[in-house]
Design an enzyme around this catalytic site. Structure first.
Site, PDB file in Angstrom:
ATOM      1  N   ASP A  58       0.830  -1.199   0.000  1.00  0.00           N
ATOM      2  CA  ASP A  58       0.000   0.000   0.000  1.00  0.00           C
ATOM      3  C   ASP A  58       0.867   1.253   0.000  1.00  0.00           C
ATOM      4  O   ASP A  58       1.933   1.287   0.626  1.00  0.00           O
ATOM      5  CB  ASP A  58      -0.909  -0.009   1.234  1.00  0.00           C
ATOM      6  CG  ASP A  58      -1.988   1.056   1.152  1.00  0.00           C
ATOM      7  OD1 ASP A  58      -2.562   1.234   0.060  1.00  0.00           O
ATOM      8  OD2 ASP A  58      -2.267   1.703   2.170  1.00  0.00           O
ATOM      9  N   GLU A  99       0.519  -0.081  -4.760  1.00  0.00           N
ATOM     10  CA  GLU A  99      -0.421   1.029  -4.952  1.00  0.00           C
ATOM     11  C   GLU A  99       0.403   2.319  -5.069  1.00  0.00           C
ATOM     12  O   GLU A  99       0.814   2.914  -4.089  1.00  0.00           O
ATOM     13  CB  GLU A  99      -1.408   1.081  -3.779  1.00  0.00           C
ATOM     14  CG  GLU A  99      -2.579   2.020  -4.005  1.00  0.00           C
ATOM     15  CD  GLU A  99      -2.360   3.394  -3.412  1.00  0.00           C
ATOM     16  OE1 GLU A  99      -2.776   4.386  -4.049  1.00  0.00           O
ATOM     17  OE2 GLU A  99      -1.778   3.487  -2.323  1.00  0.00           O
TER      18      GLU A  99
END
Length: 296
Positions: A35, A65
């Site tokens: 993330d 991400e």
């Protein structure tokens, strides 16, 4: 991001690397999602990925991400990571959003400046996620009528690794509820991918508001499929699915078109879809066709 971990600190690095090895040795995993990778050390992430990849065998899947609408920024990042990594294709999401809000937009530009067009092996394709859904910080609205087209474009083509959004599949609850997307046929699109979206791909991107493509299947998955979608009026494409299918009758697994397409001796058929819609044609006698009549 609310956390302050110094990955340049030797103890932090050693602890997280040990945790990664524990994951690989203890759990039945073959991949990791990272993330907000813009916010921590590239050097550490590269080391983490390399150790897992080299220690526990090739084939681990890593996706990060790295939410940027700049293809250049994304490709440079992947180069720095040695291309042992994939990224979510943010530019594709923004293309979907823009096209869905523009009447009669040119569908042939849907993959312009996207990661999946530039580096398909490193692209995780998506339509929406928890950050881009309505009322979130990175909201990227996609009109409801366009979502079936968008999902067909990521699920039934050969490039990229498609990712389904839980909220599109099951609906969103809470303060701002939304029903399942695509009129409930998203599971059928996923099933069509599983059963029929294999082999060589032939594109028919010759008209601005109507696209088509064929997947020819493989030696062990002979059926293949033919896809037609339109963001304007009803669409039609004459497409080649192969002489091996001559005489077969192909129908839409989604049930949105009732056209029966008989494949000619030359391997061609005339495939159609409705207005602002998509159809996925396969042999009506293909293995697995009965599954589409079940509740998915």
């Amino acid at each position: 991001m609310g956390s302050d971990l110094d990955y340049a600190h030797p103890q932090v690095e050693a602890d997280v690397l040990a945790w990664g090895k524990w994951l690989a040795q203890t759990l039945p995993l073959k991949g990791v999602r990272f993330d907000a990778i813009k916010h921590y050390s590239e050097d550490f992430l590269r080391k983490f990925i390399t150790i897992l990849d080299e220690t526990y065998g090739q084939g681990w899947f890593f996706v990060g991400e790295f939410w940027k609408d700049s293809l250049d920024d994304m490709t440079r990042y992947l180069d720095r990571m040695g291309k042992k990594f994939s990224l979510f294709d943010a530019p594709l999401v923004y293309n979907f959003s823009q096209i869905s809000k523009s009447s009669g937009a040119d569908l042939r530009k849907v993959f312009d400046d996207t990661l999946v067009a530039s580096m398909p092996v490193n692209a995780v394709t998506l339509v929406m996620n928890h950050d881009t859904q309505p009322y979130q910080a990175l909201e990227a609205p996609i009109e409801g009528w366009f979502k079936p087209l968008a999902y067909a474009l990521i699920l039934l083509r050969g490039e990229g690794y498609p990712c389904l959004f839980y909220g599109d599949l099951y609906g969103i609850k809470g303060e701002h509820p939304f029903p399942p997307a695509c009129g409930g046929i998203l599971p059928k699109l996923a099933l069509a991918r599983k059963l029929y979206a294999y082999g060589k791909q032939a594109d028919y991107f010759d008209y601005a508001t109507c696209l088509g493509w064929v997947r020819y299947g493989t030696w062990d998955r002979r059926a293949g499929c033919a896809v037609v979608l339109s963001n304007a009026g009803p669409g039609e494409k004459r497409m080649h699915v192969g002489e091996v299918h001559a005489g077969e009758v192909w129908t839409d697994v989604l049930g949105w078109s009732d056209r029966e397409v008989r494949i000619g001796d030359d391997g061609f058929g005339d495939f159609v879809c409705g207005q602002t819609s998509v159809s996925v044609f396969v042999n009506r006698d293909a293995e697995g066709r009965g599954k589409f009549a079940e509740k998915l």
